[in-house]
Design a protein around this motif. Sequence first.
Motif, PDB file in Angstrom:
ATOM      1  N   GLY A  95       0.800  -1.225   0.000  1.00 16.67           N
ATOM      2  CA  GLY A  95       0.000   0.000   0.000  1.00 16.67           C
ATOM      3  C   GLY A  95       0.829   1.269   0.000  1.00 16.67           C
ATOM      4  N   PRO A  97       4.082   1.833  -0.992  1.00 15.92           N
ATOM      5  CA  PRO A  97       4.694   2.119  -2.294  1.00 15.92           C
ATOM      6  C   PRO A  97       3.659   2.541  -3.342  1.00 15.92           C
ATOM      7  CG  PRO A  97       5.561   0.079  -1.417  1.00 15.92           C
ATOM      8  CD  PRO A  97       4.447   0.486  -0.511  1.00 15.92           C
ATOM      9  N   ALA A  98       2.479   1.911  -3.311  1.00 17.67           N
ATOM     10  CA  ALA A  98       1.461   2.271  -4.306  1.00 17.67           C
ATOM     11  C   ALA A  98       1.067   3.732  -4.138  1.00 17.67           C
ATOM     12  CB  ALA A  98       0.231   1.378  -4.144  1.00 17.67           C
ATOM     13  N   TRP A 100       2.844   6.051  -2.917  1.00 11.87           N
ATOM     14  CA  TRP A 100       3.999   6.854  -3.334  1.00 11.87           C
ATOM     15  C   TRP A 100       4.045   6.978  -4.856  1.00 11.87           C
ATOM     16  CZ3 TRP A 100       7.263  10.201  -1.472  1.00 11.87           C
ATOM     17  CH2 TRP A 100       8.483  10.426  -2.106  1.00 11.87           C
ATOM     18  N   GLY A 101       3.851   5.854  -5.528  1.00 11.47           N
ATOM     19  CA  GLY A 101       3.868   5.861  -6.991  1.00 11.47           C
ATOM     20  C   GLY A 101       2.794   6.776  -7.551  1.00 11.47           C
ATOM     21  N   LEU A 102       1.605   6.720  -6.966  1.00 10.62           N
ATOM     22  CA  LEU A 102       0.493   7.552  -7.460  1.00 10.62           C
ATOM     23  C   LEU A 102       0.726   9.025  -7.167  1.00 10.62           C
ATOM     24  CD1 LEU A 102      -2.785   5.619  -6.580  1.00 10.62           C
ATOM     25  CD2 LEU A 102      -1.912   6.175  -8.837  1.00 10.62           C
ATOM     26  N   TYR A 105       4.694  10.264  -9.269  1.00 12.90           N
ATOM     27  CA  TYR A 105       5.163  10.013 -10.625  1.00 12.90           C
ATOM     28  C   TYR A 105       4.044  10.187 -11.629  1.00 12.90           C
ATOM     29  CZ  TYR A 105       9.190   8.163  -8.250  1.00 12.90           C
ATOM     30  OH  TYR A 105      10.284   8.045  -7.451  1.00 12.90           O
ATOM     31  N   GLU A 106       4.457  10.571 -12.844  1.00 12.26           N
ATOM     32  CA  GLU A 106       3.496  10.653 -13.940  1.00 12.26           C
ATOM     33  C   GLU A 106       3.688   9.426 -14.817  1.00 12.26           C
ATOM     34  OE1 GLU A 106       1.141  12.762 -14.211  1.00 12.26           O
ATOM     35  OE2 GLU A 106       1.840  13.873 -12.447  1.00 12.26           O
ATOM     36  N   PHE A 107       2.642   8.721 -15.121  1.00 10.13           N
ATOM     37  CA  PHE A 107       2.755   7.620 -16.076  1.00 10.13           C
ATOM     38  C   PHE A 107       1.384   7.391 -16.674  1.00 10.13           C
ATOM     39  CE2 PHE A 107       2.384   6.101 -11.738  1.00 10.13           C
ATOM     40  CZ  PHE A 107       1.270   5.272 -11.782  1.00 10.13           C
ATOM     41  N   SER A 108       1.373   6.760 -17.860  1.00 16.35           N
ATOM     42  CA  SER A 108       0.082   6.598 -18.510  1.00 16.35           C
ATOM     43  C   SER A 108      -0.722   5.550 -17.748  1.00 16.35           C
ATOM     44  CB  SER A 108       0.261   6.200 -19.978  1.00 16.35           C
ATOM     45  OG  SER A 108       1.152   5.128 -20.065  1.00 16.35           O
ATOM     46  N   GLY A 109      -2.013   5.802 -17.631  1.00 16.23           N
ATOM     47  CA  GLY A 109      -2.866   4.882 -16.875  1.00 16.23           C
ATOM     48  C   GLY A 109      -2.981   5.281 -15.418  1.00 16.23           C
ATOM     49  N   ILE A 113      -5.956   4.223 -12.748  1.00 18.74           N
ATOM     50  CA  ILE A 113      -5.678   3.464 -11.516  1.00 18.74           C
ATOM     51  C   ILE A 113      -6.222   4.224 -10.303  1.00 18.74           C
ATOM     52  CG2 ILE A 113      -3.842   2.642  -9.992  1.00 18.74           C
ATOM     53  CD1 ILE A 113      -2.227   1.930 -12.429  1.00 18.74           C
ATOM     54  N   ILE A 116      -9.930   3.800 -10.110  1.00 15.45           N
ATOM     55  CA  ILE A 116     -10.274   2.452  -9.647  1.00 15.45           C
ATOM     56  C   ILE A 116     -10.134   2.368  -8.131  1.00 15.45           C
ATOM     57  CG2 ILE A 116      -9.489   0.047  -9.649  1.00 15.45           C
ATOM     58  CD1 ILE A 116      -8.872   0.357 -12.618  1.00 15.45           C
ATOM     59  N   TYR A 117      -9.055   2.965  -7.625  1.00 17.53           N
ATOM     60  CA  TYR A 117      -8.836   2.939  -6.175  1.00 17.53           C
ATOM     61  C   TYR A 117      -9.994   3.611  -5.438  1.00 17.53           C
ATOM     62  CZ  TYR A 117      -4.341   0.738  -5.487  1.00 17.53           C
ATOM     63  OH  TYR A 117      -3.349  -0.203  -5.376  1.00 17.53           O
TER      64      TYR A 117
ATOM     65  N   LYS B   7       9.259   7.340 -15.527  1.00 21.06           N
ATOM     66  CA  LYS B   7       7.985   6.734 -15.857  1.00 21.06           C
ATOM     67  C   LYS B   7       7.925   5.295 -15.343  1.00 21.06           C
ATOM     68  CE  LYS B   7       5.471   5.764 -20.020  1.00 21.06           C
ATOM     69  NZ  LYS B   7       5.540   5.864 -21.473  1.00 21.06           N
ATOM     70  N   GLY B  10       7.407   4.915 -11.570  1.00 24.48           N
ATOM     71  CA  GLY B  10       6.014   4.972 -11.137  1.00 24.48           C
ATOM     72  C   GLY B  10       5.378   3.603 -11.173  1.00 24.48           C
ATOM     73  N   TYR B  11       5.578   2.873 -12.295  1.00 21.99           N
ATOM     74  CA  TYR B  11       5.011   1.525 -12.405  1.00 21.99           C
ATOM     75  C   TYR B  11       5.616   0.597 -11.365  1.00 21.99           C
ATOM     76  CZ  TYR B  11       2.942   2.791 -16.890  1.00 21.99           C
ATOM     77  OH  TYR B  11       2.202   3.375 -17.859  1.00 21.99           O
ATOM     78  N   PHE B  13       6.530   1.233  -8.411  1.00 19.74           N
ATOM     79  CA  PHE B  13       5.916   1.389  -7.093  1.00 19.74           C
ATOM     80  C   PHE B  13       4.469   0.901  -7.058  1.00 19.74           C
ATOM     81  CE2 PHE B  13       9.301   4.601  -6.329  1.00 19.74           C
ATOM     82  CZ  PHE B  13       9.775   4.096  -5.140  1.00 19.74           C
ATOM     83  N   ILE B  14       3.747   1.129  -8.135  1.00 22.18           N
ATOM     84  CA  ILE B  14       2.305   0.848  -8.092  1.00 22.18           C
ATOM     85  C   ILE B  14       1.980  -0.599  -8.467  1.00 22.18           C
ATOM     86  CG2 ILE B  14       1.807   1.620 -10.469  1.00 22.18           C
ATOM     87  CD1 ILE B  14      -0.536   2.489  -7.692  1.00 22.18           C
TER      88      ILE B  14
END
Lengths: 278, 283
Positions: A95, A97-98, A100-102, A105-109, A113, A116-117, B7, B10-11, B13-14
């Motif tokens: 949880g 790390p997730a 943190w990632g959200l 960081y910028e990433f497609s999708g 995500i 959905i959360y 980029k 990010g993946y 981590f998630i």
Amino acid sequence: MRKKLLLCSLCIPAAAAVLPLIFLIAGSVTGNVEIREYLSPIIFGGDGYAVWHFPLYPTLRNFVELLLDSPEFFQMFWNTQKITVGILAGQILFGIPAAWGLACYEFSGKKMIYRIYIVLMMMPFQVTMLSEYLQLKGLSLLDTHWAVILPGMFATFTPFLIYRFFCDIPKALFEAARMDGAGEIRIFFTIGLPIGSSGIIAALLLEFLTCQSMLEEPLTFIETKSRFPLSLYLPQIDLTQAGFAVCASFVAALPAVMLFLMGQDYLEQGIVAAGVKS
Amino acid sequence: MNNMKKKYTGYFFILPAFTGVMIFYILPFLDVIRRSFVSVYGGGFVGVGNYTAVLTNGAFLKAAGNTARFTLLGIPFLMAVSLLLALGLVGLGGKKRQAAALLKSTFLVPMALPAASVVLFFRLFFHGKGFLNAVLSWFGFSGTDWMSGKSALFVLIFCYIWKNAGYTTVLWMAGFAGVPESVYEAARVDGAGAWNTFWHITIPMIRPVIFLIAMISLLNSFQIYREVWLLAGNYPAEPIYLVQHVFHNWFLSLSMDKIAAGAVLLCILVAIIIGLLQRIWER
């Protein structure tokens, strides 16, 4: 004067809020015989009404009985704690790390995500009940503690809350760290975790309280009685053992009450972050 | 190069968490959607048959009505009670700050107590010969067994408010704290009274908070099932037979087709409510 009046009128709901806890504390040191006398109209159907007051002869009898004569209670107590620890460990491992990632960081999708959360967080258990059941059956995990722990590890409320806290960390900090040659993982451990720690504690505390009173999940996924958590065991105690029942309820609530007392400030932060921030 | 790396970070981590979400929630839900269109016997395609079976099921309709009644009474009631508490705590303010902080913590105690522990007290409190009726009898009233018959719904609403009032009060207070002091000063200079200031300045300014409070109250209202189940088991008094009971009893009777269709319907309903609230909130 007006403030005093206000204070007095606020004390009434405050008393109502803690009354059940006081009942549990007082009742747990009331002997079984005494408490049965108070409650006899309910238990034995006699005339009049049940009464309740502080014990005339406080005793630790109930605790002794709980400790020495009821291995069942401890089995269930540990079941609850095992489930709680499992879910919290999962949330820490996945949880945080997730979140943190959200948050960073910028990433497609990413947007999808995030949606959905939020949607999953809002869904009542009845929506995902059958899905979880089918999957757990497929993995032959039904009727084990994992059936409750594994979906709980990935529940989305806790990461969402931590995400809120991570979003508040100024991004300039990361840029500065990157300039100094820090890797992304290092930034997570040396900047994210320490600065976000109060939010992480707040979210985990809320998750802890949720786990302690979990009911629908074990009710649906666990069948064997010896694997039940406390929330399924307590209602089965017969009222003729009222002293024992109150004492068991009190001890069952202890971990949650203790953590609540220790972590109140965090708890408030967590509540506020879920609803109000940004 | 650097951006590419970021980029993928990010993946990195998630993805572990999202894989879990996919395995335990999303993918099996797709299967549930498929199941909602097939028969539980033999697995043939039945179109919307399961949906019509659910929507014409007497128990389900009854329970849906009860749940709606509970939600529509409970949420406004909870929001009003907690608003009063929050206003009271803010009113104490300044000199009595410590008392206010202590009271606020006290209001939060119910959310920490596990439902299974508290329920014993409620059972004794609302019993026909219980504490509540004992107190009422001092004043010459004779009460009923509160958990059976119509009053059961009010017991439920009481439990819901008891449990969530502290939580919601904290949210209201956070909303109030977000309104800058300068706004109030400007209002005071213009000679606005306390009531006017509250109604025309505070409430519009914290509108997003109000909608979030409604959303969180809705989220928490589903969890009342714990208390109902602990108080009254699988078959409670009719007014508190909730949608959650129907799902649970379908589960016990292995009516997976009905659960599947019901879950999809409930999912759509909740999604619509979220969408509506979000729309009002973002306006």
